[in-house]
Scaffold this active site. Structure first.
Site, short mmCIF file in Angstrom:
data_model
loop_
_atom_site.label_atom_id
_atom_site.label_comp_id
_atom_site.label_asym_id
_atom_site.label_seq_id
_atom_site.Cartn_x
_atom_site.Cartn_y
_atom_site.Cartn_z
N LYS A 83 0.85 -1.19 0.00
CA LYS A 83 0.00 0.00 0.00
C LYS A 83 0.88 1.24 0.00
O LYS A 83 1.76 1.38 0.86
CB LYS A 83 -0.84 0.01 1.28
CG LYS A 83 -2.28 -0.40 1.07
CD LYS A 83 -2.95 -0.43 2.41
CE LYS A 83 -4.32 0.19 2.37
NZ LYS A 83 -4.86 0.31 3.73
C1 E4P Z 1 -8.20 0.97 3.74
O1 E4P Z 1 -7.44 0.15 3.26
C2 E4P Z 1 -8.06 1.58 5.06
O2 E4P Z 1 -7.38 0.70 5.92
C3 E4P Z 1 -9.37 1.84 5.74
O3 E4P Z 1 -10.48 1.46 4.96
C4 E4P Z 1 -9.47 3.20 6.37
O4 E4P Z 1 -10.72 3.34 6.98
P1 E4P Z 1 -11.03 4.44 8.10
O5 E4P Z 1 -11.39 5.72 7.40
O6 E4P Z 1 -12.20 3.87 8.82
O7 E4P Z 1 -9.79 4.58 8.94
#
Ligand code: E4P
Length: 215
Positions: A83
């Protein structure tokens, strides 16, 4: 449609695996910070728990640092995907890593144009954050709809992981739009199966079954 589970907690991942809905896992530094142990050990445990992609996020911000960090993370398991936040340096790193056969996920996407650039860089996946965009008064799912349209217009192979999901309607709308993947917290996955009429229906059937003659 694939479901990823949005957590670094192995117990939660095992529950989603048992339900048959864990096609992959997304993590991020915030999710890792909630768990005990070294990041590498947590990734190893997650890779052992699921067969699909396990998304591990870099914290380097310059191209060469991102590439170095990604190569190390990729050694942890064959299902590790890297990522990388949407940025100029990040996109340059995506191009290099995809060229080496390391799958990348461009994350923290908040506009269709960021998604277009990520696809042009060759990212395997992108993560548009719908809940966080909703929080600013914009429409997260509208962004996803526009991204899917742009990808279809040009035949991009990049898969859209709808992220930052807060409730079941995000999942329903992602499915209606034909998003490839939704990454979902376990709590929301469990809510997807619940309906009060199902519960009262079960109670009624069980009660009526008591009056049925048995042999
Ligand atoms: C995506 O890969 C992220 O880990 C995640 O969906 C972030 O979500 P949040 O806005 O609830 O932190």
């Amino acid at each position: 449609m694939k479901f990823f589970i949005d957590t670094a907690n192995v117990e939660e991942i095992n529950k989603a695996v048992a339900l048959g809905v864990a096609d992959g896992v997304t993590t991020n530094p915030t999710l890792l910070a909630r768990e005990a142990g070294k990041a590498e050990d947590i990734y190893r445990a997650i890779c052992a728990a699921v067969e699909g992609p396990v998304c591990a996020e870099v914290v380097s911000m310059e191209r060469d640092g991102i590439v170095r960090e990604a190569r190390e993370l990729a050694k942890i398991g064959k299902n590790i995907c890297i990522k990388i936040p949407a940025s100029k340096e990040g996109l340059m790193a995506v191009k290099i890593l995809e060229g080496e056969g390391i799958r990348t996920v461009v994350t923290l996407i908040f506009s269709p144009m960021q998604a277009l650039l990520a696809a042009k860089a060759g990212a395997s996946f992108i993560c548009p954050f719908v809940g966080r965009l909703d929080d600013t008064g914009q429409d997260g799912m509208e962004m996803v709809e526009q991204i899917l349209q742009i990808y279809e217009n040009y035949g991009f192979k990049t898969e859209v992981i709808v992220a930052s999901i807060r409730h079941t309607l995000h999942v329903r709308d992602a499915a209606l739009m034909g998003a490839h993947i939704a990454t979902i917290p376990l709590k929301v996955i469990e809510q997807l199966i619940k309906h009060p009429l199902t519960d009262t229906g079960i109670q009624l059937f069980l009660k009526d079954w008591e009056s049925v003659e048995k042999r």
